[in-house]
Design a protein around this motif. Sequence first.
Motif, PDB file in Angstrom:
ATOM      1  N   GLY A  11      13.357  -1.693   7.830  1.00  0.00           N
ATOM      2  CA  GLY A  11      12.662  -0.455   8.151  1.00  0.00           C
ATOM      3  C   GLY A  11      11.172  -0.604   7.867  1.00  0.00           C
ATOM      4  O   GLY A  11      10.689  -1.686   7.542  1.00  0.00           O
ATOM      5  N   TYR A  12      10.437   0.489   7.979  1.00  0.00           N
ATOM      6  CA  TYR A  12       8.982   0.440   7.822  1.00  0.00           C
ATOM      7  C   TYR A  12       8.546   0.486   6.358  1.00  0.00           C
ATOM      8  O   TYR A  12       9.201   1.116   5.521  1.00  0.00           O
ATOM      9  N   ALA A  13       7.437  -0.190   6.091  1.00  0.00           N
ATOM     10  CA  ALA A  13       6.831  -0.176   4.757  1.00  0.00           C
ATOM     11  C   ALA A  13       5.833   0.972   4.657  1.00  0.00           C
ATOM     12  O   ALA A  13       5.133   1.281   5.625  1.00  0.00           O
ATOM     13  N   GLN A  14       5.782   1.579   3.468  1.00  0.00           N
ATOM     14  CA  GLN A  14       4.882   2.700   3.204  1.00  0.00           C
ATOM     15  C   GLN A  14       4.147   2.463   1.875  1.00  0.00           C
ATOM     16  O   GLN A  14       4.378   1.448   1.212  1.00  0.00           O
ATOM     17  N   PHE A  15       3.316   3.410   1.484  1.00  0.00           N
ATOM     18  CA  PHE A  15       2.586   3.321   0.220  1.00  0.00           C
ATOM     19  C   PHE A  15       2.909   4.511  -0.682  1.00  0.00           C
ATOM     20  O   PHE A  15       3.014   5.650  -0.206  1.00  0.00           O
ATOM     21  N   VAL A  16       3.045   4.237  -1.981  1.00  0.00           N
ATOM     22  CA  VAL A  16       3.136   5.301  -2.980  1.00  0.00           C
ATOM     23  C   VAL A  16       2.076   5.045  -4.050  1.00  0.00           C
ATOM     24  O   VAL A  16       1.637   3.907  -4.242  1.00  0.00           O
ATOM     25  N   GLY A  64       0.107   2.103  -7.903  1.00  0.00           N
ATOM     26  CA  GLY A  64       0.962   2.391  -6.767  1.00  0.00           C
ATOM     27  C   GLY A  64       1.682   1.149  -6.290  1.00  0.00           C
ATOM     28  O   GLY A  64       1.616   0.090  -6.923  1.00  0.00           O
ATOM     29  N   ALA A  65       2.369   1.273  -5.164  1.00  0.00           N
ATOM     30  CA  ALA A  65       3.175   0.161  -4.653  1.00  0.00           C
ATOM     31  C   ALA A  65       3.403   0.329  -3.162  1.00  0.00           C
ATOM     32  O   ALA A  65       3.226   1.420  -2.607  1.00  0.00           O
ATOM     33  N   THR A  66       3.803  -0.752  -2.530  1.00  0.00           N
ATOM     34  CA  THR A  66       4.241  -0.682  -1.141  1.00  0.00           C
ATOM     35  C   THR A  66       5.686  -1.165  -1.059  1.00  0.00           C
ATOM     36  O   THR A  66       6.077  -2.125  -1.731  1.00  0.00           O
ATOM     37  N   SER A  67       6.467  -0.457  -0.264  1.00  0.00           N
ATOM     38  CA  SER A  67       7.881  -0.791  -0.076  1.00  0.00           C
ATOM     39  C   SER A  67       8.410   0.127   1.016  1.00  0.00           C
ATOM     40  O   SER A  67       7.670   0.948   1.561  1.00  0.00           O
TER      41      SER A  67
END
Length: 346
Positions: free
Chosen positions: A163-168, A222-225
């Motif tokens: 699926g798509y990666a996002q940022f938190v 933060g992180a990307t996942s």
Amino acid sequence: MKKLAASFLAVVLLLGILTACGGKSTKETASSEKGGGDGYEDATIRLAYNLPQDHHISVGIEKFAKEVTEKSGGKVKIQVYPAGQLLSDKEMNQSILTGGVEMGLNSSTLWASTVPSMGIFDVPYVFPNYEAAGKALSGEMGDKLRSAMEEKGAKVLLFADYGYAQFVNNKKPLKKPEDFNGLKIRSIGDIPSELIKAYGASPVFMGGGEVYMALQRHTVDGATSGTTAMVQRKYDEVVKYLTINNYAYLEFILAVNKGYWDKLPEKTQKLISDTAAETEQWIREQAKSEDEKTAKELEEKGMEVYVVPENELQAWKDAAKPVYDVFLKQSGELGKELLDLAEHIK
């Protein structure tokens, strides 16, 4: 009278023999229909992965292992070691290439350090939708990536759509690239690190199992996942803001050591390949619905979600342009071919 008794006994014995033969035939037929293992040679194959067991990819991989074992009548046993029990994601690829483990599942991002062209999935905004990614992997792009992997010693059994990666992050809503300035963001590989730098933040590489603690202790901001992993790793407990910009379409690769594969009987290879193809399609069908479901779930659990409007995405794409140059430098002519192919399937 004795002759009659003898004749009766002979008939009884004959019926017994016929019944026994018939029973054996029926049993063999039933076994064959279930995949009784006829013609398969005994093999025990270890399969390791690191995703949480309830992730849709993990469910597909467990299903794959079970079906191969059952279809071979237990002759070809795939022993699954889930959730990092056997190897970490950092150790996985080298273990597959050296034969330390026969089969393993790992992200294309981590494979990119060995096979640079695998970084195509991390190049920002290459795959605009789920359908485009599926077409690419089912066509020439998929063939070229499989060949590149085999040259290094690993055979791709299936591409598993994550699926798509996002940022938190914990600091503020990320509504434009400039909002990344000064943040420390957990990265998942070289190309994502370049994107994080292009947006003005500092990348910090770490494995998936380390992120929760790092966010909790503010080692990173933060992180990307993907949102699927965010739910399963309980990011909502330790982070506040989620930005959905679908910047990368993440893939996981189920690969087998090429030397080991080449020694397997053709019948076993066909069983594994056919089952893998069915599993790949099943996982692909789950990716979109799982992305949508888990993004909504994170919002319901209290995260503040910002979806980048379509008319604002160009600013994100423009800021990400330097990443393309890095990818092309790392992947060479093959990387250029892959970008061209992606452009034509949009």
